[in-house]
Design an enzyme around this catalytic site. Structure first.
Site, PDB file in Angstrom:
ATOM      1  N   CYS A 254      15.868 -17.540  28.615  1.00  0.00           N
ATOM      2  CA  CYS A 254      15.456 -17.712  30.170  1.00  0.00           C
ATOM      3  C   CYS A 254      14.381 -18.831  29.993  1.00  0.00           C
ATOM      4  O   CYS A 254      13.099 -18.848  30.038  1.00  0.00           O
ATOM      5  CB  CYS A 254      14.866 -16.531  30.671  1.00  0.00           C
ATOM      6  SG  CYS A 254      16.026 -15.077  30.643  1.00  0.00           S
ATOM      7  N   ALA A 255      14.767 -20.286  29.681  1.00  0.00           N
ATOM      8  CA  ALA A 255      13.948 -21.249  29.029  1.00  0.00           C
ATOM      9  C   ALA A 255      13.233 -22.185  29.973  1.00  0.00           C
ATOM     10  O   ALA A 255      12.123 -22.278  29.772  1.00  0.00           O
ATOM     11  CB  ALA A 255      14.817 -22.202  28.354  1.00  0.00           C
ATOM     12  N   ALA A 256      13.665 -22.275  31.017  1.00  0.00           N
ATOM     13  CA  ALA A 256      13.048 -23.193  32.311  1.00  0.00           C
ATOM     14  C   ALA A 256      11.743 -22.673  32.638  1.00  0.00           C
ATOM     15  O   ALA A 256      11.439 -21.485  32.892  1.00  0.00           O
ATOM     16  CB  ALA A 256      14.032 -23.494  33.344  1.00  0.00           C
ATOM     17  N   PRO A 257      10.783 -23.546  32.678  1.00  0.00           N
ATOM     18  CA  PRO A 257      10.700 -24.985  32.452  1.00  0.00           C
ATOM     19  C   PRO A 257      10.571 -25.595  30.900  1.00  0.00           C
ATOM     20  O   PRO A 257      10.167 -26.858  30.874  1.00  0.00           O
ATOM     21  CB  PRO A 257       9.576 -25.479  33.338  1.00  0.00           C
ATOM     22  CG  PRO A 257       8.539 -24.394  33.457  1.00  0.00           C
ATOM     23  CD  PRO A 257       9.448 -23.133  33.453  1.00  0.00           C
ATOM     24  N   ASP A 278      19.228 -21.365  30.876  1.00  0.00           N
ATOM     25  CA  ASP A 278      18.618 -20.895  31.985  1.00  0.00           C
ATOM     26  C   ASP A 278      19.671 -20.968  33.312  1.00  0.00           C
ATOM     27  O   ASP A 278      20.724 -21.696  33.480  1.00  0.00           O
ATOM     28  CB  ASP A 278      17.430 -21.781  32.654  1.00  0.00           C
ATOM     29  CG  ASP A 278      16.346 -20.941  33.402  1.00  0.00           C
ATOM     30  OD1 ASP A 278      15.517 -20.538  32.879  1.00  0.00           O
ATOM     31  OD2 ASP A 278      16.716 -20.706  34.698  1.00  0.00           O
ATOM     32  N   ASP A 323      12.388 -14.311  27.733  1.00  0.00           N
ATOM     33  CA  ASP A 323      11.247 -14.466  28.682  1.00  0.00           C
ATOM     34  C   ASP A 323      11.744 -14.117  30.144  1.00  0.00           C
ATOM     35  O   ASP A 323      12.231 -15.223  30.692  1.00  0.00           O
ATOM     36  CB  ASP A 323      10.757 -15.806  28.427  1.00  0.00           C
ATOM     37  CG  ASP A 323       9.269 -16.154  29.156  1.00  0.00           C
ATOM     38  OD1 ASP A 323       8.864 -14.996  29.739  1.00  0.00           O
ATOM     39  OD2 ASP A 323       9.042 -17.205  29.474  1.00  0.00           O
ATOM     40  N   CYS A 376       5.735 -12.031  32.464  1.00  0.00           N
ATOM     41  CA  CYS A 376       4.373 -12.282  32.806  1.00  0.00           C
ATOM     42  C   CYS A 376       3.975 -11.040  33.926  1.00  0.00           C
ATOM     43  O   CYS A 376       3.597 -11.358  35.003  1.00  0.00           O
ATOM     44  CB  CYS A 376       4.110 -13.681  33.217  1.00  0.00           C
ATOM     45  SG  CYS A 376       5.607 -14.264  34.720  1.00  0.00           S
TER      46      CYS A 376
HETATM   47  C1  LIG Z   1       9.420 -16.372  33.331  1.00  0.00           C
HETATM   48  S1  LIG Z   1      10.576 -17.788  33.798  1.00  0.00           S
HETATM   49  C2  LIG Z   1      10.839 -18.493  32.137  1.00  0.00           C
HETATM   50  C3  LIG Z   1       9.873 -19.582  31.698  1.00  0.00           C
HETATM   51  C4  LIG Z   1       9.801 -20.211  30.495  1.00  0.00           C
HETATM   52  N1  LIG Z   1      10.615 -19.366  29.255  1.00  0.00           N
HETATM   53  C5  LIG Z   1       8.637 -21.021  29.816  1.00  0.00           C
HETATM   54  O1  LIG Z   1       8.060 -20.640  29.080  1.00  0.00           O
HETATM   55  O2  LIG Z   1       8.722 -22.125  30.539  1.00  0.00           O
HETATM   56  C6  LIG Z   1      11.999 -16.946  33.794  1.00  0.00           C
HETATM   57  C7  LIG Z   1      13.239 -17.775  34.076  1.00  0.00           C
HETATM   58  O3  LIG Z   1      14.708 -17.133  33.863  1.00  0.00           O
HETATM   59  C8  LIG Z   1      15.650 -17.717  34.579  1.00  0.00           C
HETATM   60  N2  LIG Z   1      16.519 -16.672  35.065  1.00  0.00           N
HETATM   61  C9  LIG Z   1      16.547 -15.835  35.951  1.00  0.00           C
HETATM   62  N3  LIG Z   1      17.597 -15.151  36.055  1.00  0.00           N
HETATM   63  C10 LIG Z   1      18.200 -15.564  34.785  1.00  0.00           C
HETATM   64  C11 LIG Z   1      19.572 -15.047  34.290  1.00  0.00           C
HETATM   65  N4  LIG Z   1      20.287 -14.286  34.789  1.00  0.00           N
HETATM   66  N5  LIG Z   1      20.122 -15.843  33.227  1.00  0.00           N
HETATM   67  C12 LIG Z   1      19.308 -16.922  32.881  1.00  0.00           C
HETATM   68  N6  LIG Z   1      18.030 -17.188  33.066  1.00  0.00           N
HETATM   69  C13 LIG Z   1      17.581 -16.611  34.281  1.00  0.00           C
HETATM   70  C14 LIG Z   1      14.627 -18.470  36.043  1.00  0.00           C
HETATM   71  O4  LIG Z   1      15.469 -19.360  36.417  1.00  0.00           O
HETATM   72  C15 LIG Z   1      13.394 -18.714  35.110  1.00  0.00           C
HETATM   73  O5  LIG Z   1      13.474 -20.230  34.956  1.00  0.00           O
END
Ligand SMILES: C[S@@+](CC[C@H](N)C(=O)[O-])C[C@H]1O[C@@H](n2cnc3c(N)ncnc32)[C@H](O)[C@@H]1O
Length: 434
Positions: A254-257, A278, A323, A376
């Site tokens: 769950c990489a973005a951003p 993501d 994440d 978080c």
């Molecule tokens: C906490 S944020 C990640 C922050 C990131 N790891 C960073 O350090 O920049 C959670 C992310 O999970 C993504 N997300 C939500 N549901 C998801 C899914 N089913 N599969 C993959 N990504 C998902 C969201 O789009 C969001 O970008």
């Protein structure tokens, strides 16, 4: 454009239309000078941190609430009261500019009403404040469902201190790129620009520096060359706990951003491959931007982490960072809108999503490999209880202690908001044993 009127518009979009502050604010900030941008941000953040209290003052001073198209004027009044109570803007300027805001919102006719409410507030504030201070909701400024959850998890006193921490302004943390500098040498570069900072108290947090006063990122030495990034100290622990080794195939699910993706690459340039996935295609663009600025590479995939078979046919991973999407209750000081946008019912939905992501990713982990679970959030349902349930259902999983032992009862490490000036975060590290 009148900044108070813009703030009222942003607040109306967030509170009434459910938009996030990070969506609503930049659109209206676009054409402003840096000074007005900062003022708009301060007003929006400040009102959202104190919303029920300001609402109470406004309601006490008006016979009827403003509704429909006039609702934006309710927020204009809140902006006015906020300035009178919590800023150093002289009251005549705060009232005058806020009243002009009514004109800017094309309602010359409501100028008198806004002026009247603000002047009445100035006259009656002492009694109103005394009344507000007797009501917990108006003191802590959190929705009832969240107060209940925090009190159940932490007890009344600790929940109160968490909520007070959530109402603080978060400091600006930097992550020094280990490929260019260590924190001590970068600190000297900051000092040359009169920017004072301190190192993280946690000595495993080796790249983290906290600025005593926030600054424009472009003023940071080497920002454009990738010497430094902005990232909270708690979020920086992820890459240290993941502990990537040369030759590893790594999945950041769950990489973005991309903050944690790039930190892992900065720490271990000899990773065989970093796969950053993501579900949100727009947010993935930010991962690429981060990689470009730092001159790093990763394989970016738009996909659902709960269905890895749809996007990954390659080898099993040595390390996985999960994440997970979460309530973000640990980062309310950075995102004061979260508490008003989230609903109690979101929590069980998020817990179910986290569980399905964890279960699916586990199947893509090599035997002997490790998975770092992070959120978080500060709610046990998303954190320790989630990991306890996972361990119960997976005989091939065991918990690896994080570098220190934090708490015998917990499965991982729960950081609370403002602990060592960092965000609220949770980490647990699991190993696949067979
Ligand atoms: C906490 S944020 C990640 C922050 C990131 N790891 C960073 O350090 O920049 C959670 C992310 O999970 C993504 N997300 C939500 N549901 C998801 C899914 N089913 N599969 C993959 N990504 C998902 C969201 O789009 C969001 O970008």
């Amino acid at each position: 454009m009148n900044v108070r009127a813009l703030a009222a518009k942003v607040l109306n979009q967030v509170v009434e239309q459910g938009q996030s502050l990070s969506q609503a604010l930049p659109v209206l900030q676009q054409d402003l000078s840096p000074k007005d941008k900062a003022l708009l941000q301060m007003l929006c953040y400040g009102v959202l941190r104190t919303l029920p209290r300001l609402d109470f003052f406004c309601r006490s001073l008006m016979q009827k609430p403003l509704k429909g198209k006039q609702r934006v004027f309710h927020f204009l009044i809140l902006v006015g009261i906020y300035q009178l109570l919590y800023t150093r803007i002289p009251s005549h300027a705060a009232v005058g500019e806020t009243v002009n805001g009514a004109k800017a919102l094309n309602k010359q006719a409501l100028k008198g009403m806004v002026n009247g409410v603000l002047r009445n507030f100035l006259r009656e504030q002492e009694a109103l404040i005394e009344k507000a201070d007797q009501n917990d909701t108006l003191v802590y400024c959190h929705p009832g469902w969240l107060v209940k959850r925090l009190q159940n998890a932490y007890g009344k006193d600790k929940a109160a201190s968490i909520m007070l921490a959530n109402n603080q302004q978060a400091p600006m943390w930097l992550r020094v790129n280990a490929q260019h500098h260590n924190v001590e040498s970068y600190q000297l570069l900051l000092e040359e620009l009169d920017l004072s900072s301190y190192v993280a108290s946690d000595n495993e947090n080796k790249n983290a520096l906290c600025l005593n006063k926030a600054t424009d990122v472009y003023k940071l030495p080497g920002f454009e060359q990738g010497w430094v990034s902005v990232q909270d100290g708690a979020a920086q622990l992820a890459a240290h706990y993941l502990d990537a080794q040369p030759g590893d195939l790594i999945l950041d699910a769950c990489a973005a951003p991309g903050g944690k993706t790039v930190h892992c690459l900065e720490l271990q340039p000899k990773i065989a491959q970093m796969v950053a996935v993501d579900a949100d295609a727009t947010r993935l663009l930010r991962v690429q931007e981060n990689l470009d600025r730092l001159k790093l590479t990763a394989t970016i995939i738009h996909g659902d982490a709960s269905e890895p078979d749809l996007w990954w046919e390659g080898e099993m991973f040595d390390r996985i960072l999960c994440d997970a999407p979460c309530s973000a209750t640990g980062v309310i000081r950075r995102h004061p809108d979260i508490r008003w946008l989230r609903r109690d019912s979101d929590i069980s939905e998020l817990v179910a999503l986290q569980k399905s992501i964890l279960n699916a990713l586990w199947k893509k982990l090599k035997v002997g490999g490790t998975l770092l679970y992070a959120t978080c959030s500060i709610l046990p349902e998303e954190n320790d209880l989630q990991i306890k349930a996972f361990l119960k259902q997976h005989q091939d999983a065991c918990l690896i202690p994080l570098s220190k032992k934090y708490d015998d009862i917990l499965q991982g490490r729960q950081l609370l908001p403002n602990e060592d000036a960092m965000d609220g975060f949770y980490y647990a590290k699991l190993k696949k044993t067979s």
